[in-house]
Write a protein that holds these residues in place. Sequence first.
Motif, PDB file in Angstrom:
ATOM      1  N   CYS A 121       0.823  -1.216   0.000  1.00  0.00           N
ATOM      2  CA  CYS A 121       0.000   0.000   0.000  1.00  0.00           C
ATOM      3  C   CYS A 121       0.858   1.267   0.000  1.00  0.00           C
ATOM      4  N   GLU A 157       0.132  -4.610   6.138  1.00  0.00           N
ATOM      5  CA  GLU A 157      -1.005  -5.256   6.798  1.00  0.00           C
ATOM      6  C   GLU A 157      -1.271  -6.679   6.298  1.00  0.00           C
ATOM      7  N   THR A 158      -1.132  -6.870   5.006  1.00  0.00           N
ATOM      8  CA  THR A 158      -1.536  -8.159   4.436  1.00  0.00           C
ATOM      9  C   THR A 158      -0.409  -9.177   4.420  1.00  0.00           C
ATOM     10  N   CYS A 176      -0.631   2.478   4.495  1.00  0.00           N
ATOM     11  CA  CYS A 176      -1.254   1.281   5.048  1.00  0.00           C
ATOM     12  C   CYS A 176      -1.552   1.479   6.544  1.00  0.00           C
ATOM     13  N   ASP A 177      -2.535   0.723   6.993  1.00  0.00           N
ATOM     14  CA  ASP A 177      -3.186   0.950   8.292  1.00  0.00           C
ATOM     15  C   ASP A 177      -2.300   1.527   9.406  1.00  0.00           C
ATOM     16  N   HIS A 201      -3.510   2.456  -0.996  1.00  0.00           N
ATOM     17  CA  HIS A 201      -4.004   1.561   0.053  1.00  0.00           C
ATOM     18  C   HIS A 201      -5.438   1.147  -0.231  1.00  0.00           C
ATOM     19  N   CYS A 202      -6.013   0.332   0.624  1.00  0.00           N
ATOM     20  CA  CYS A 202      -7.387  -0.162   0.434  1.00  0.00           C
ATOM     21  C   CYS A 202      -8.328   1.007   0.154  1.00  0.00           C
ATOM     22  N   ALA A 231      -6.991   2.097   6.716  1.00  0.00           N
ATOM     23  CA  ALA A 231      -6.073   3.064   6.108  1.00  0.00           C
ATOM     24  C   ALA A 231      -6.810   4.346   5.737  1.00  0.00           C
TER      25      ALA A 231
HETATM   26 FE1  FES Z   1      -2.813  -1.775   3.410  1.00  0.00          FE
HETATM   27 FE2  FES Z   1      -5.531  -2.282   3.487  1.00  0.00          FE
HETATM   28  S1  FES Z   1      -3.866  -3.673   3.406  1.00  0.00           S
HETATM   29  S2  FES Z   1      -4.458  -0.452   3.568  1.00  0.00           S
END
Ligand code: FES
Length: 573
Positions: free
Chosen positions: A55, A87-88, A123-124, A195-196, A202
Amino acid sequence: MVMNGKTRSFDWFGKNDKMGFVHRSWLRNQGYPDDYFRGKPVIGICNTWSELTPCNGHLRDFAEVVKRGVIEAGGFPLEFPVTSLGETIMRPTTMLFRNLASMDTEESIRANPLDGVVLLTGCDKTTPSTIMGACSVDLPTLVVPGGPMLNGRFRGECIGSGSFNWMVKEKILSENYTEADILEAEIGAARSQGHCMTMGTASTMACMAEALGLTLPGAAAIPAVDSRKKVLAQLSGRRIVEMVREDLRLSAILTREAFENAIVVNSAIGGSTNFVIHLLAIAGRIGVNLTLDDFDRIGSNIPMLVNLKPSGDYLMEDFYYAGGLPVVIRELKRFLHNDAITVNGKKIGENNSQSLCYNQEVISTADKPFKENAGIAVLRGNLCVDGAIIKPSAATEPLMKHRGRAVVFETIEDYHARIDDEQLDIDEHCIIVLKGAGPVGYPGMPEVGNVDLPGKLLKKGVRDMIRISDGRMSGTAGGTVILHVSPESSVGGLLALVKDGDMIELDVGNRRLHLDISAEEEARRRALWRAPEPMADRGYVKFYIDYVQQAHLGADLSILRGGSGSKVTRDLH
Ligand code: FES
């Protein structure tokens, strides 16, 4: 930061002695002219770029754009990396490392000759961790959020990254999705850098930063690949130099009013439940006395204006085209502290007063909101003496008041081993209880609270059940999910003593979560209970387990609360 007419960095670079020579000379191997060391504000560009944080994969380019702005305004930009949290990818959970990344950010800022800082985030956890660290130093600081991906597209439909994956099990079981279907969907859900693009954590964090006054107006929603994001980055570079000259520090922006504004805005956007834990941690660093109850008191009667997944239908790209956060802030003006100062030196109300909405399907008015009374509800009861939270806008209305039989999983491994067992004694009226997912127990409080429903119930068409845990939930997920139960099971909260067949009562309207157990039975179970063995006996994880606070305090390390300022009294020789 300018003191007595001199920048903080002057203490490193301004001296004509041995140490001045040392500090300047090695840096000059990168080709900087003499005048760069003669009082220009030095701007640290704190970059969370990493190929392991997809992200944030574009932030390396963004740093160059920020540098353009810094140089234009007469500053000296120096980019530095900090721990990045993907995050992922990261196991067991990025939350375990949020506090580590904040320590890295804090010490990197304080130890170096910086007068101001730009935080490049995405990212988050990269947003709260860097803000937390920066708060503990308190220099002039500005956030540039990396921006969401373009809308996900799959077979003619918009799909939300982060939201679609929660449906994969259901798609395979109910719609016979093949491997090819899944492969096509997964690239369609990630069409560009960023990002998402749901209102997941995020996007919530980017909106939080903007609502706190830490970004230039309108920053949060601009997609990562939109050229206007680079314009914002360049303008941010210019502005941070002015902030240094004005000595406009984080503590002047992050007032109690700014935190209350962030809570109001989070309700109106249907933001992630993770907002709670991160905002509490940031408040703890800057010295604002924010409590879990503030989220319910300030946020739960706010109308929800933004129709974005996972609580609604649209995605961040649509939000940007509809006018983005400035429209939300303008619509909310009767709920906000409009005089709160932001990084551009202006009041938040002033910044957003002229914003226009271009699509009321995506951003509704406060008088005709998308949903009434959104926000986060804080539950109390014997199961969560220090609190637990639920996001009503993502929950199923008939389940908000419910008495059900507990089906208990002692750990996430226990859950995985048994949830799809056809013999599991469970129906849609039961309450799934997951233990061992808290800050100490997992460790790191992962996003497992929204566990998938049993396969046999999914096949029957059941789409939601009450789930209770001491863990968190992804901001992209939904359901009637009770999270952040505090104290957690691994430190002896009543959650630890719940057994299969116990009856649990949830009443969100009355903010109640209760385990129906007699005092005698509770005492009997407590006498038999033994705390689980700690998951680590060395290194950072041991340190984390020893010092992490419970969820209702933000899950920061106790020794990291507060700040130490920007002074470093000793030199290296
Ligand atoms: Fe990075 Fe959702 S996985 S913002």
